[in-house]
Design an enzyme around this catalytic site. Structure first.
Site, PDB file in Angstrom:
ATOM      1  N   LYS A   1     -21.388  32.725  75.524  1.00  0.00           N
ATOM      2  CA  LYS A   1     -21.372  32.309  74.123  1.00  0.00           C
ATOM      3  C   LYS A   1     -22.819  32.094  73.661  1.00  0.00           C
ATOM      4  O   LYS A   1     -23.247  30.959  73.427  1.00  0.00           O
ATOM      5  CB  LYS A   1     -20.560  31.012  73.949  1.00  0.00           C
ATOM      6  CG  LYS A   1     -19.056  31.250  73.829  1.00  0.00           C
ATOM      7  CD  LYS A   1     -18.288  29.953  73.665  1.00  0.00           C
ATOM      8  CE  LYS A   1     -18.273  29.396  72.273  1.00  0.00           C
ATOM      9  NZ  LYS A   1     -17.505  30.166  71.288  1.00  0.00           N
TER      10      LYS A   1
HETATM   11  N1  PMP Z   1     -13.728  34.765  71.095  1.00  0.00           N
HETATM   12  C1  PMP Z   1     -14.833  34.284  70.503  1.00  0.00           C
HETATM   13  C2  PMP Z   1     -15.894  35.231  70.073  1.00  0.00           C
HETATM   14  C3  PMP Z   1     -14.959  32.910  70.300  1.00  0.00           C
HETATM   15  O1  PMP Z   1     -16.041  32.422  69.705  1.00  0.00           O
HETATM   16  C4  PMP Z   1     -13.905  32.051  70.703  1.00  0.00           C
HETATM   17  C5  PMP Z   1     -14.011  30.576  70.471  1.00  0.00           C
HETATM   18  N2  PMP Z   1     -14.691  29.940  71.517  1.00  0.00           N
HETATM   19  C6  PMP Z   1     -12.792  32.607  71.343  1.00  0.00           C
HETATM   20  C7  PMP Z   1     -12.731  33.967  71.526  1.00  0.00           C
HETATM   21  C8  PMP Z   1     -11.689  31.735  71.867  1.00  0.00           C
HETATM   22  O2  PMP Z   1     -12.124  31.093  73.039  1.00  0.00           O
HETATM   23  P1  PMP Z   1     -11.554  29.663  73.477  1.00  0.00           P
HETATM   24  O3  PMP Z   1     -10.086  29.785  73.554  1.00  0.00           O
HETATM   25  O4  PMP Z   1     -12.157  29.447  74.806  1.00  0.00           O
HETATM   26  O5  PMP Z   1     -12.004  28.698  72.459  1.00  0.00           O
END
Ligand code: PMP
Length: 305
Positions: free
Chosen positions: A157
């Site tokens: 991220k």
């Molecule tokens: N894809 C992206 C690009 C994101 O930013 C997120 C949010 N974190 C998700 C998927 C979903 O991930 P998570 O379930 O871990 O929040």
């Protein structure tokens, strides 16, 4: 600008939010050299307790993002969890909350590199409601493609990568949609701008594999487990064509921010009958019970503040 939160963890201690400031020369601000997490905490009114959902899993992913990006912070996963709880106890929120841990290159340096620069860590939290308003969303397929893993690591991220999210989201909003579905560079369905995606065809849940330039979502993993355990449904990880979106019986997004969000229209075509489908509805219900700690079987996913 005043904020609803009063504190931040900054330079190793909890300080008043006004003191958590960085220079305009900060490397992370200039080049997007950072990585972050998004975590939710839910207020359980009956117990009068705030519960953080999947805290440990998010901090583990933060560490994985750091590893990919040559970043390092002097805190273990357990210490990061403890910092989060300490900060939330100072804030004393009695409502649903969003938590943002952030690692960034803090040097005031014109240097576009990851090595030989200082990694700083900060964390703040603020009250937060729905990411997409309403019980279902109308979405489009974006003209923007998802970042490729060899361009910017898709399973990390990195802060800078969220330009991709912002462009897709902005285009969707300006065109009157709630969100965007983003295709990978090779034209397969990847995910939403900041959420993972499932389709349902003939009772089977299908989601793109981790090699489709997706973020390895924590909610995605939760949904896989709930679908198998609670719905006795089959879950398949495979690539999804764009036109399968138009023929799916159900489509939903999942993520910390969007939670489980049924999609009822894609590119002006109704999904299924254009109403929330039964599998999506059941997952929404399970998820909202579980994040508030109301299902004993999954209570270990929640950390009491
Ligand atoms: N894809 C992206 C690009 C994101 O930013 C997120 C949010 N974190 C998700 C998927 C979903 O991930 P998570 O379930 O871990 O929040």
């Amino acid at each position: 600008m005043s904020t609803p939160n009063r504190f931040a963890f900054f330079n190793g201690e909890i300080v008043p939010i006004e003191q958590a400031r960085v220079s305009v020369m900060t490397n992370g601000l200039n080049y997007g050299t950072g990585c972050f997490e998004g975590i939710r905490a839910y207020w359980n009114a009956e117990e009068e307790q705030l519960l953080v959902f999947q805290l440990q899993a998010h901090m583990e992913r933060l560490k994985r993002s750091c590893k990919i990006l040559y970043m390092d912070i002097p805190y273990s996963v357990d210490e990061l969890c403890q910092i989060t709880l300490d900060l939330l106890r100072c804030e004393g929120f009695q409502e649903d909350t969003y938590i943002r841990p952030l690692v960034y290159k803090s040097d005031p340096a014109i240097a576009v590199q990851m090595n030989n620069l200082t990694d700083s860590f900060t964390l703040f939290a603020l009250p937060f409601g729905q990411y997409i308003a309403g019980s279902a969303a109308r979405v489009c397929v974006s003209s923007w493609r998802r970042i490729e893993d060899n361009v910017i690591p898709a399973r990390a991220k990195p802060t800078g990568a969220y330009i991709n999210t912002a462009l897709a989201k902005t285009e969707a909003l300006l065109n009157g949609y709630d969100e965007a579905i983003v295709l990978s560079a090779d034209g397969q369905v990847s995910e939403a701008s900041s959420a993972n995606l499932f389709i349902v065809r003939n009772g089977t849940l299908i989601t793109p594999p981790v090699t489709s330039d997706i973020l390895e979502g924590i909610t995605r993993q939760v949904v896989v487990e709930l679908a198998r355990t609670e719905l006795s449904a089959t879950v398949v990880e495979r690539s999804i064509d764009r036109t399968e979106l138009y023929l799916a019986d159900e489509v939903f997004f999942c993520g910390t921010g969007v939670e489980v969000k049924p999609i009822i229209e894609i590119d002006r075509r109704p999904v299924g009958n254009g109403v929330i489908g039964p599998i999506s509805a059941r997952l929404v219900q399970h998820y909202s019970d579980i994040v508030r700690g109301r299902n004993a079987r999954y209570r270990h996913w929640c950390t009491v503040v």
